[in-house]
Design a protein around this motif. Sequence first.
Motif, short mmCIF file in Angstrom:
data_model
loop_
_atom_site.label_atom_id
_atom_site.label_comp_id
_atom_site.label_asym_id
_atom_site.label_seq_id
_atom_site.Cartn_x
_atom_site.Cartn_y
_atom_site.Cartn_z
N LYS A 199 -35.94 -75.94 55.22
CA LYS A 199 -34.82 -75.06 55.56
C LYS A 199 -34.57 -74.06 54.44
N HIS A 218 -24.36 -74.67 59.93
CA HIS A 218 -24.74 -74.40 61.32
C HIS A 218 -25.58 -75.54 61.90
N LEU A 219 -26.41 -76.16 61.06
CA LEU A 219 -27.23 -77.26 61.57
C LEU A 219 -26.38 -78.46 61.95
N ILE A 271 -25.61 -78.67 65.67
CA ILE A 271 -26.65 -78.94 66.67
C ILE A 271 -26.25 -80.10 67.57
N GLN A 301 -26.82 -75.08 56.37
CA GLN A 301 -26.44 -76.48 56.50
C GLN A 301 -25.24 -76.63 57.44
N PHE A 342 -29.14 -70.38 63.95
CA PHE A 342 -30.10 -71.31 64.56
C PHE A 342 -31.28 -70.55 65.15
#
Length: 379
Positions: free
Chosen positions: A142, A165-166, A169, A163, A128
């Motif tokens: 991205k 890690h997002l 969020i 993807q 991130f």
Amino acid sequence: MVAYVRKVRTASGAVAVQVVAKQRGRREILAHVGSAHTDAELGILLEKARAIALGDQSQLEFEVPARTESIHDVCDGSTATLFRPPPETTGASAGPGRTTGTSSRLLYEALGATYDGLGFDAVADEVFRDLVIARIVEPTSKLDSLRVLTDLGANTVSYRTIQRHLQSINTGRYRDVITKKCFAHSRDRGTLSLLLYDVTTLYFEAENEDDLRKVGYSKERRVDPQIVVGLLVDRTGFPLEIGCFEGNTAETTTIVAILEGFQKRHDLAGVPMVVAADAGMLSWTNLKALDGSGFSFIVGSRTTKAPGDLASHFHWHGNAFTDGQIIDTVTSRRGSTVVNNTKLKAEPVWTAVEHPKAWRAIWQYRAARARRDQKTGSS
């Protein structure tokens, strides 16, 4: 045949100065000029040696001063000066150098240090963090962020890893962590007394609408689905709160939600703060809601309100102004309420007790703005 000067350290510690010639791979000492024990002696011997080495060889008509040399600079072995031949090599000569890669590693490290210095590393997500840095350097997708990170010299991961890690969020409540760090930074600098708010629209090149991306009023005059983004910053422009709304949301309905969310998140009920926004943002309904929430506000007014706000001034002084002139008066909260008494020559001074149905209004006349308004027909 090329002659050159050679300095040789002798066993006694002196420096021998010689004139040497090299021809067909063989060296020949043409002259042994002498041995120097001091820097002064070395300078004299070098001058003699240079004269011998030059001989009848042509030289340019430039007066280039020779560098002052010291006997302490001469290492064991030998050193050559003036017409020094290329060094002998035992192996193959190296080819020309070539660039194998470039990166902006310094920029990456500087942005990373700022990110960590603000306390955002509390999120504890390196992927991130790298995406944030890439977004600052070049706002792109991205997938294309991998190219940006490669140019920055960062260690890249796969798109599938990005993807994954997002998705963290929301589950990891990244926004809550980062907004608290932003608030702490602004609080420590003492810049929370004045807040600035504005909105923008972000469009998407998509054919169909969804629950968030909808067709609405676009400042770019586009008909694509869009979202409305509201941003609250402190007096220096440092971000404090951000909100995302459906694309067909009226801008005037966003400010109260953002401010009340900011107030609740940081437990600021009763803390005096002033918010500034443009005239189209703060409707009478919004102003009433902000007033009830304890916010003071600064909002630009339209010149169409001038006749009512400046009625006393127009009655006693006419409508002529000097460039930069400021008039401090009051303005009605509701258009039907009269708060300006033309029988009084002096402008009313606003107080909450004496003018419960009015707000303070500060008018300034600028000649340049008046000329532009006359030309464009704006108000």
